[in-house]
Motif scaffolding. Sequence first.
Motif, PDB file in Angstrom:
ATOM      1  N   TRP A   1      11.498  10.194  13.114  1.00  0.00           N
ATOM      2  CA  TRP A   1      11.236   9.591  12.041  1.00  0.00           C
ATOM      3  C   TRP A   1      10.978  10.894  10.555  1.00  0.00           C
ATOM      4  O   TRP A   1       9.654  10.845  10.372  1.00  0.00           O
ATOM      5  CB  TRP A   1       9.539   9.114  11.820  1.00  0.00           C
ATOM      6  CG  TRP A   1       9.935   8.382  13.506  1.00  0.00           C
ATOM      7  CD1 TRP A   1       9.339   8.053  14.233  1.00  0.00           C
ATOM      8  CD2 TRP A   1      10.557   6.405  13.032  1.00  0.00           C
ATOM      9  NE1 TRP A   1       9.805   7.359  15.235  1.00  0.00           N
ATOM     10  CE2 TRP A   1      10.374   6.142  14.506  1.00  0.00           C
ATOM     11  CE3 TRP A   1      10.632   6.006  11.915  1.00  0.00           C
ATOM     12  CZ2 TRP A   1      11.178   4.651  14.969  1.00  0.00           C
ATOM     13  CZ3 TRP A   1      11.927   4.825  12.362  1.00  0.00           C
ATOM     14  CH2 TRP A   1      11.558   4.252  13.804  1.00  0.00           C
ATOM     15  N   GLN A   2      12.491  11.800  10.342  1.00  0.00           N
ATOM     16  CA  GLN A   2      12.947  11.950   9.439  1.00  0.00           C
ATOM     17  C   GLN A   2      13.245  11.749   8.242  1.00  0.00           C
ATOM     18  O   GLN A   2      14.146  11.012   8.549  1.00  0.00           O
ATOM     19  CB  GLN A   2      12.836  13.690   9.610  1.00  0.00           C
ATOM     20  CG  GLN A   2      12.243  14.800  10.601  1.00  0.00           C
ATOM     21  CD  GLN A   2      10.946  14.874   9.552  1.00  0.00           C
ATOM     22  OE1 GLN A   2      10.964  15.442   8.863  1.00  0.00           O
ATOM     23  NE2 GLN A   2       9.492  14.144  10.993  1.00  0.00           N
ATOM     24  N   LEU A   3      12.909  11.605   6.529  1.00  0.00           N
ATOM     25  CA  LEU A   3      13.617  11.003   5.913  1.00  0.00           C
ATOM     26  C   LEU A   3      14.798  11.922   5.507  1.00  0.00           C
ATOM     27  O   LEU A   3      14.564  13.184   5.642  1.00  0.00           O
ATOM     28  CB  LEU A   3      12.522  11.614   4.664  1.00  0.00           C
ATOM     29  CG  LEU A   3      13.737  10.786   3.307  1.00  0.00           C
ATOM     30  CD1 LEU A   3      13.884   9.198   3.464  1.00  0.00           C
ATOM     31  CD2 LEU A   3      12.685  10.948   2.460  1.00  0.00           C
TER      32      LEU A   3
ATOM     33  N   THR B   1       3.999   6.494  10.360  1.00  0.00           N
ATOM     34  CA  THR B   1       3.469   6.244   9.878  1.00  0.00           C
ATOM     35  C   THR B   1       4.324   6.820   8.815  1.00  0.00           C
ATOM     36  O   THR B   1       4.709   7.861   7.970  1.00  0.00           O
ATOM     37  CB  THR B   1       1.984   6.767   9.203  1.00  0.00           C
ATOM     38  OG1 THR B   1       1.334   6.134  10.133  1.00  0.00           O
ATOM     39  CG2 THR B   1       1.581   5.898   7.779  1.00  0.00           C
ATOM     40  N   LEU B   2       4.864   6.367   7.661  1.00  0.00           N
ATOM     41  CA  LEU B   2       6.295   6.696   6.661  1.00  0.00           C
ATOM     42  C   LEU B   2       5.528   6.009   5.826  1.00  0.00           C
ATOM     43  O   LEU B   2       5.439   5.107   4.874  1.00  0.00           O
ATOM     44  CB  LEU B   2       7.638   6.247   6.822  1.00  0.00           C
ATOM     45  CG  LEU B   2       7.976   6.559   8.641  1.00  0.00           C
ATOM     46  CD1 LEU B   2       9.612   5.402   8.218  1.00  0.00           C
ATOM     47  CD2 LEU B   2       7.711   7.631   8.764  1.00  0.00           C
ATOM     48  N   GLU B   3       5.942   7.187   3.943  1.00  0.00           N
ATOM     49  CA  GLU B   3       5.384   6.968   3.151  1.00  0.00           C
ATOM     50  C   GLU B   3       7.194   7.009   2.187  1.00  0.00           C
ATOM     51  O   GLU B   3       7.613   8.709   2.438  1.00  0.00           O
ATOM     52  CB  GLU B   3       4.230   7.893   2.384  1.00  0.00           C
ATOM     53  CG  GLU B   3       3.621   7.749   1.150  1.00  0.00           C
ATOM     54  CD  GLU B   3       2.566   8.594   0.679  1.00  0.00           C
ATOM     55  OE1 GLU B   3       2.614   8.220  -0.126  1.00  0.00           O
ATOM     56  OE2 GLU B   3       2.290   9.186   1.582  1.00  0.00           O
ATOM     57  N   ALA B   4       6.932   6.403   0.527  1.00  0.00           N
ATOM     58  CA  ALA B   4       8.323   6.832   0.114  1.00  0.00           C
ATOM     59  C   ALA B   4       7.728   6.578  -0.922  1.00  0.00           C
ATOM     60  O   ALA B   4       7.551   6.195  -1.640  1.00  0.00           O
ATOM     61  CB  ALA B   4       9.317   5.772   0.412  1.00  0.00           C
ATOM     62  N   PRO B   5       6.920   8.042  -1.816  1.00  0.00           N
ATOM     63  CA  PRO B   5       6.600   8.267  -2.643  1.00  0.00           C
ATOM     64  C   PRO B   5       7.655   8.430  -4.002  1.00  0.00           C
ATOM     65  O   PRO B   5       8.647   8.415  -3.231  1.00  0.00           O
ATOM     66  CB  PRO B   5       5.628   9.558  -2.531  1.00  0.00           C
ATOM     67  CG  PRO B   5       6.494  10.372  -1.650  1.00  0.00           C
ATOM     68  CD  PRO B   5       6.738   9.114  -0.642  1.00  0.00           C
TER      69      PRO B   5
ATOM     70  N   ASP C   1       1.131  -1.123   0.370  1.00  0.00           N
ATOM     71  CA  ASP C   1      -0.216  -0.113   0.492  1.00  0.00           C
ATOM     72  C   ASP C   1       0.679   0.907   0.282  1.00  0.00           C
ATOM     73  O   ASP C   1       0.165   2.669   0.404  1.00  0.00           O
ATOM     74  CB  ASP C   1      -0.896  -0.317   1.619  1.00  0.00           C
ATOM     75  CG  ASP C   1       0.262   0.189   2.476  1.00  0.00           C
ATOM     76  OD1 ASP C   1       0.779   0.189   2.521  1.00  0.00           O
ATOM     77  OD2 ASP C   1      -1.143   0.104   3.539  1.00  0.00           O
ATOM     78  N   SER C   2       2.062   0.699  -0.141  1.00  0.00           N
ATOM     79  CA  SER C   2       3.461   1.508  -0.657  1.00  0.00           C
ATOM     80  C   SER C   2       3.787   2.540   0.811  1.00  0.00           C
ATOM     81  O   SER C   2       4.066   3.453   1.017  1.00  0.00           O
ATOM     82  CB  SER C   2       2.899   3.846  -1.130  1.00  0.00           C
ATOM     83  OG  SER C   2       2.414   2.722  -1.951  1.00  0.00           O
TER      84      SER C   2
END
Length: 323
Positions: A135-137, A97-101, A81-82
Amino acid sequence: MKLASLEGIQNAHEDSIWSAAWVRSSEDSPALLLTGGLDETVRLWDPSNFNCVQTFTGHCLGVVSVATHPTRRIAASASIDSFIRVFDVDSNKTIATLEAPPSEVWQVQFSPDGSNLAAAGGGSSSVKLWDTTQWQLVATMSIPRQGAQQPSDKSSNKKFVLSVAWSPDGRLLACGSVDGTISVFDVARAKFLHFLDGHCMPVRSLVFSPSLHDARILFSASDDGHVHVYDAEGKTLLTSLSGHASWILSVDVSPDGAAIATGSSDKTVRLWDLKMRAATQTLTNHADQVWAVAFGPTSRTDVRSCMLASVSDDKSLSFYQYS
Protein backbone atom coordinates in the motif's frame (compact mmCIF):
# COMPACT_ATOMS: atom_id res chain seq x y z
CA MET A 1 -31.83 -7.84 -23.97
CA LYS A 2 -33.87 -6.34 -21.18
CA LEU A 3 -33.92 -5.24 -17.56
CA ALA A 4 -36.60 -6.55 -15.20
CA SER A 5 -37.07 -4.76 -11.89
CA LEU A 6 -36.48 -7.08 -8.93
CA GLU A 7 -36.53 -4.98 -5.78
CA GLY A 8 -36.42 -1.37 -4.68
CA ILE A 9 -35.09 -0.56 -1.21
CA GLN A 10 -36.16 2.80 0.15
CA ASN A 11 -33.94 4.57 2.71
CA ALA A 12 -31.10 2.16 1.98
CA HIS A 13 -28.84 4.88 3.43
CA GLU A 14 -29.65 7.84 5.65
CA ASP A 15 -28.50 10.27 2.95
CA SER A 16 -27.82 10.34 -0.80
CA ILE A 17 -26.14 7.22 -2.25
CA TRP A 18 -23.38 8.05 -4.71
CA SER A 19 -21.58 4.80 -5.46
CA ALA A 20 -22.00 1.04 -5.89
CA ALA A 21 -19.66 -1.87 -6.63
CA TRP A 22 -20.07 -5.64 -6.67
CA VAL A 23 -18.03 -8.07 -4.57
CA ARG A 24 -17.36 -11.18 -6.60
CA SER A 25 -18.62 -14.52 -5.36
CA SER A 26 -16.34 -17.11 -3.82
CA GLU A 27 -16.73 -20.83 -3.14
CA ASP A 28 -18.42 -20.15 0.16
CA SER A 29 -20.08 -16.79 -0.48
CA PRO A 30 -22.39 -15.36 -3.16
CA ALA A 31 -21.83 -12.08 -5.00
CA LEU A 32 -22.61 -9.09 -2.78
CA LEU A 33 -23.08 -5.37 -3.38
CA LEU A 34 -21.32 -2.45 -1.69
CA THR A 35 -22.89 1.02 -1.63
CA GLY A 36 -21.39 4.28 -0.40
CA GLY A 37 -23.41 7.26 0.78
CA LEU A 38 -23.19 10.81 2.02
CA ASP A 39 -24.18 9.45 5.45
CA GLU A 40 -20.45 8.55 5.77
CA THR A 41 -21.11 4.80 5.62
CA VAL A 42 -20.49 1.90 3.25
CA ARG A 43 -23.14 -0.81 3.31
CA LEU A 44 -23.00 -4.44 2.20
CA TRP A 45 -26.08 -6.01 0.58
CA ASP A 46 -27.05 -9.60 -0.11
CA PRO A 47 -29.04 -9.60 -3.38
CA SER A 48 -30.47 -13.06 -2.68
CA ASN A 49 -32.73 -11.56 -0.02
CA PHE A 50 -32.11 -7.81 -0.63
CA ASN A 51 -30.99 -7.31 2.98
CA CYS A 52 -28.21 -5.13 4.36
CA VAL A 53 -25.81 -7.53 6.06
CA GLN A 54 -23.24 -5.04 7.33
CA THR A 55 -22.64 -1.30 7.74
CA PHE A 56 -19.05 -0.07 7.60
CA THR A 57 -17.96 3.19 9.20
CA GLY A 58 -14.61 4.95 9.29
CA HIS A 59 -15.06 8.12 7.23
CA CYS A 60 -15.91 11.53 8.66
CA LEU A 61 -17.49 12.89 5.46
CA GLY A 62 -19.55 11.42 2.63
CA VAL A 63 -18.38 8.38 0.67
CA VAL A 64 -18.18 9.20 -3.04
CA SER A 65 -16.69 5.98 -4.44
CA VAL A 66 -16.39 2.29 -3.60
CA ALA A 67 -14.31 -0.33 -5.42
CA THR A 68 -13.71 -4.02 -4.93
CA HIS A 69 -10.62 -6.13 -5.52
CA PRO A 70 -11.01 -8.57 -8.45
CA THR A 71 -9.53 -11.61 -6.73
CA ARG A 72 -9.64 -11.05 -2.96
CA ARG A 73 -12.52 -9.98 -0.74
CA ILE A 74 -11.12 -6.56 0.01
CA ALA A 75 -12.59 -3.20 -0.92
CA ALA A 76 -11.72 0.49 -0.94
CA SER A 77 -13.90 3.48 -0.17
CA ALA A 78 -13.06 7.09 -1.01
CA SER A 79 -14.52 10.04 0.83
CA ILE A 80 -14.52 13.80 0.53
CA ASP A 81 -12.59 13.69 3.83
CA SER A 82 -9.54 13.12 1.52
CA PHE A 83 -8.90 9.56 2.71
CA ILE A 84 -9.21 6.14 1.09
CA ARG A 85 -10.05 3.32 3.47
CA VAL A 86 -9.03 -0.20 2.39
CA PHE A 87 -10.82 -2.90 4.36
CA ASP A 88 -11.67 -6.59 4.57
CA VAL A 89 -15.24 -7.08 3.39
CA ASP A 90 -15.99 -9.96 5.76
CA SER A 91 -14.44 -8.64 8.97
CA ASN A 92 -14.48 -4.85 8.35
CA LYS A 93 -10.85 -4.82 9.49
CA THR A 94 -8.98 -1.78 8.17
CA ILE A 95 -6.11 -2.94 5.94
CA ALA A 96 -4.76 0.50 4.99
CA THR A 97 -5.67 4.16 5.18
CA LEU A 98 -4.42 6.14 2.18
CA GLU A 99 -4.18 9.88 1.79
CA ALA A 100 -3.66 11.72 -1.48
CA PRO A 101 -2.70 15.31 -0.61
CA PRO A 102 -3.07 18.09 -1.50
CA SER A 103 -6.58 17.34 -2.78
CA GLU A 104 -9.61 15.22 -2.08
CA VAL A 105 -10.00 11.85 -3.78
CA TRP A 106 -12.89 11.02 -6.09
CA GLN A 107 -13.36 7.75 -7.94
CA VAL A 108 -11.17 4.74 -7.08
CA GLN A 109 -10.66 1.54 -9.11
CA PHE A 110 -8.52 -1.58 -8.68
CA SER A 111 -6.52 -2.79 -11.67
CA PRO A 112 -7.82 -5.94 -13.42
CA ASP A 113 -5.12 -8.11 -11.83
CA GLY A 114 -5.58 -6.44 -8.45
CA SER A 115 -1.95 -5.29 -8.17
CA ASN A 116 -2.72 -1.56 -8.05
CA LEU A 117 -5.39 0.85 -6.85
CA ALA A 118 -5.96 4.00 -8.90
CA ALA A 119 -7.53 7.17 -7.51
CA ALA A 120 -8.84 10.19 -9.38
CA GLY A 121 -7.03 13.00 -7.62
CA GLY A 122 -9.55 15.81 -7.87
CA GLY A 123 -7.86 19.21 -7.80
CA SER A 124 -4.38 17.69 -7.99
CA SER A 125 -5.03 17.11 -11.73
CA SER A 126 -3.56 13.63 -11.49
CA VAL A 127 -4.22 9.95 -11.01
CA LYS A 128 -2.40 8.28 -8.14
CA LEU A 129 -1.44 4.60 -8.03
CA TRP A 130 -0.84 2.48 -4.93
CA ASP A 131 0.47 -1.09 -4.95
CA THR A 132 -1.81 -3.51 -3.10
CA THR A 133 0.90 -5.46 -1.30
CA GLN A 134 2.54 -2.75 0.81
CA TRP A 135 0.00 0.00 0.00
CA GLN A 136 2.77 2.35 -1.04
CA LEU A 137 2.23 5.19 -3.51
CA VAL A 138 4.05 4.00 -6.63
CA ALA A 139 3.10 6.63 -9.24
CA THR A 140 1.46 10.00 -9.67
CA MET A 141 0.40 10.50 -13.28
CA SER A 142 -0.21 14.19 -13.87
CA ILE A 143 -2.36 15.59 -16.66
CA PRO A 144 -0.36 18.03 -18.80
CA ARG A 145 -1.67 21.39 -19.89
CA GLN A 146 -3.49 21.24 -23.17
CA GLY A 147 -2.01 23.80 -25.57
CA ALA A 148 -1.52 27.44 -24.69
CA GLN A 149 -3.33 28.38 -21.52
CA GLN A 150 -4.70 31.81 -20.89
CA PRO A 151 -4.16 33.22 -17.40
CA SER A 152 -7.14 32.33 -15.26
CA ASP A 153 -8.46 32.51 -11.75
CA LYS A 154 -6.19 30.33 -9.61
CA SER A 155 -9.22 28.97 -7.79
CA SER A 156 -10.52 27.31 -10.94
CA ASN A 157 -9.10 24.00 -12.07
CA LYS A 158 -10.33 22.77 -15.43
CA LYS A 159 -8.42 19.50 -15.06
CA PHE A 160 -10.14 18.57 -11.79
CA VAL A 161 -10.25 14.76 -12.10
CA LEU A 162 -13.56 13.04 -11.36
CA SER A 163 -13.38 9.54 -12.84
CA VAL A 164 -10.93 6.75 -13.63
CA ALA A 165 -11.04 3.42 -15.49
CA TRP A 166 -8.64 0.57 -16.37
CA SER A 167 -8.56 -1.25 -19.68
CA PRO A 168 -9.23 -5.01 -19.19
CA ASP A 169 -5.62 -5.88 -20.03
CA GLY A 170 -4.34 -3.33 -17.50
CA ARG A 171 -2.24 -1.48 -20.08
CA LEU A 172 -4.24 1.74 -20.24
CA LEU A 173 -5.71 4.02 -17.61
CA ALA A 174 -8.22 6.72 -18.52
CA CYS A 175 -9.43 9.60 -16.36
CA GLY A 176 -12.20 12.13 -16.93
CA SER A 177 -12.03 15.80 -15.96
CA VAL A 178 -14.35 18.69 -15.22
CA ASP A 179 -13.51 20.40 -18.53
CA GLY A 180 -14.81 17.41 -20.51
CA THR A 181 -11.43 16.02 -21.57
CA ILE A 182 -10.39 12.41 -21.06
CA SER A 183 -6.70 11.67 -20.46
CA VAL A 184 -5.18 8.31 -21.42
CA PHE A 185 -2.02 6.95 -19.76
CA ASP A 186 0.36 4.07 -20.44
CA VAL A 187 0.41 2.40 -17.01
CA ALA A 188 3.68 0.45 -17.34
CA ARG A 189 5.61 3.65 -18.14
CA ALA A 190 3.35 5.92 -16.04
CA LYS A 191 3.28 8.12 -19.14
CA PHE A 192 0.59 10.41 -20.51
CA LEU A 193 -0.36 9.36 -24.05
CA HIS A 194 -3.07 11.70 -25.32
CA PHE A 195 -6.40 13.41 -24.74
CA LEU A 196 -9.75 12.17 -26.00
CA ASP A 197 -11.87 15.16 -26.95
CA GLY A 198 -15.56 15.46 -27.66
CA HIS A 199 -17.28 16.24 -24.39
CA CYS A 200 -17.86 19.84 -23.34
CA MET A 201 -18.85 19.27 -19.70
CA PRO A 202 -17.61 17.14 -16.74
CA VAL A 203 -16.91 13.47 -17.42
CA ARG A 204 -18.19 11.75 -14.28
CA SER A 205 -17.94 8.09 -15.27
CA LEU A 206 -15.77 5.88 -17.48
CA VAL A 207 -15.68 2.17 -18.22
CA PHE A 208 -13.77 0.02 -20.73
CA SER A 209 -15.30 -2.88 -22.60
CA PRO A 210 -14.77 -6.07 -20.55
CA SER A 211 -13.59 -8.05 -23.58
CA LEU A 212 -9.86 -8.40 -24.20
CA HIS A 213 -10.78 -8.43 -27.90
CA ASP A 214 -12.22 -4.92 -27.46
CA ALA A 215 -9.76 -3.76 -24.77
CA ARG A 216 -9.37 -0.36 -26.47
CA ILE A 217 -13.09 0.51 -26.36
CA LEU A 218 -13.94 3.13 -23.74
CA PHE A 219 -17.39 4.42 -22.73
CA SER A 220 -17.71 7.86 -21.13
CA ALA A 221 -20.66 9.60 -19.43
CA SER A 222 -20.84 13.37 -19.23
CA ASP A 223 -22.94 16.23 -17.93
CA ASP A 224 -23.42 17.22 -21.59
CA GLY A 225 -26.01 14.42 -21.83
CA HIS A 226 -23.98 12.16 -24.11
CA VAL A 227 -22.29 8.80 -23.82
CA HIS A 228 -19.27 8.63 -26.08
CA VAL A 229 -17.67 5.45 -27.36
CA TYR A 230 -13.95 5.81 -28.11
CA ASP A 231 -11.07 3.78 -29.41
CA ALA A 232 -8.94 4.92 -26.48
CA GLU A 233 -5.69 3.84 -28.05
CA GLY A 234 -6.41 5.16 -31.53
CA LYS A 235 -7.82 8.49 -30.24
CA THR A 236 -11.00 7.95 -32.27
CA LEU A 237 -14.56 8.86 -31.30
CA LEU A 238 -16.50 5.89 -32.67
CA THR A 239 -20.04 6.99 -31.85
CA SER A 240 -22.10 9.17 -29.53
CA LEU A 241 -25.31 8.10 -27.78
CA SER A 242 -27.91 10.56 -26.54
CA GLY A 243 -31.42 10.46 -25.13
CA HIS A 244 -31.26 11.43 -21.47
CA ALA A 245 -32.91 14.74 -20.62
CA SER A 246 -30.07 15.86 -18.35
CA TRP A 247 -26.60 15.02 -17.03
CA ILE A 248 -25.41 11.42 -17.35
CA LEU A 249 -23.76 10.62 -14.03
CA SER A 250 -22.80 6.98 -14.47
CA VAL A 251 -22.19 4.34 -17.12
CA ASP A 252 -21.40 0.62 -16.86
CA VAL A 253 -21.08 -2.12 -19.46
CA SER A 254 -22.70 -5.55 -19.22
CA PRO A 255 -20.42 -8.58 -18.72
CA ASP A 256 -21.24 -9.82 -22.23
CA GLY A 257 -20.21 -6.45 -23.70
CA ALA A 258 -23.50 -6.17 -25.62
CA ALA A 259 -25.14 -3.39 -23.62
CA ILE A 260 -24.46 -0.44 -21.37
CA ALA A 261 -26.57 1.02 -18.58
CA THR A 262 -26.61 4.70 -17.66
CA GLY A 263 -27.86 6.68 -14.68
CA SER A 264 -28.85 10.32 -15.03
CA SER A 265 -29.95 13.39 -13.15
CA ASP A 266 -33.21 13.04 -15.13
CA LYS A 267 -33.99 10.32 -12.51
CA THR A 268 -33.90 7.45 -14.99
CA VAL A 269 -31.81 4.38 -15.73
CA ARG A 270 -31.44 3.49 -19.40
CA LEU A 271 -30.34 0.30 -21.11
CA TRP A 272 -28.58 0.72 -24.46
CA ASP A 273 -28.09 -1.91 -27.17
CA LEU A 274 -24.61 -1.29 -28.55
CA LYS A 275 -25.31 -2.92 -31.92
CA MET A 276 -28.41 -0.79 -32.40
CA ARG A 277 -26.66 2.24 -30.87
CA ALA A 278 -29.92 3.13 -29.17
CA ALA A 279 -31.66 3.02 -25.81
CA THR A 280 -34.01 0.05 -25.65
CA GLN A 281 -35.42 0.61 -22.16
CA THR A 282 -35.98 3.47 -19.71
CA LEU A 283 -36.63 2.68 -16.04
CA THR A 284 -38.13 5.18 -13.62
CA ASN A 285 -37.62 3.47 -10.26
CA HIS A 286 -35.95 6.50 -8.66
CA ALA A 287 -37.41 9.83 -7.53
CA ASP A 288 -34.13 11.77 -7.79
CA GLN A 289 -30.91 11.74 -9.80
CA VAL A 290 -29.20 8.37 -10.28
CA TRP A 291 -25.56 8.55 -9.24
CA ALA A 292 -24.37 5.04 -10.03
CA VAL A 293 -25.25 1.95 -12.03
CA ALA A 294 -23.29 -1.30 -11.65
CA PHE A 295 -23.60 -4.62 -13.44
CA GLY A 296 -22.91 -7.66 -11.28
CA PRO A 297 -21.08 -10.84 -12.25
CA THR A 298 -22.82 -13.33 -14.52
CA SER A 299 -25.09 -15.98 -13.07
CA ARG A 300 -23.49 -19.37 -12.43
CA THR A 301 -26.37 -21.05 -14.24
CA ASP A 302 -26.74 -18.58 -17.14
CA VAL A 303 -23.70 -16.65 -18.39
CA ARG A 304 -26.01 -14.34 -20.35
CA SER A 305 -27.76 -13.18 -17.18
CA CYS A 306 -26.69 -10.93 -14.32
CA MET A 307 -28.00 -8.30 -11.93
CA LEU A 308 -27.80 -4.53 -12.25
CA ALA A 309 -27.92 -2.17 -9.29
CA SER A 310 -28.67 1.56 -9.27
CA VAL A 311 -28.43 4.13 -6.45
CA SER A 312 -29.79 7.63 -6.13
CA ASP A 313 -30.00 10.91 -4.27
CA ASP A 314 -33.41 9.69 -3.10
CA LYS A 315 -31.54 7.29 -0.71
CA SER A 316 -32.88 4.24 -2.52
CA LEU A 317 -31.23 1.19 -4.04
CA SER A 318 -32.79 -0.74 -6.93
CA PHE A 319 -31.96 -4.21 -8.24
CA TYR A 320 -32.75 -5.42 -11.78
CA GLN A 321 -32.27 -8.65 -13.69
CA TYR A 322 -30.40 -8.26 -16.98
CA SER A 323 -30.89 -10.93 -19.61
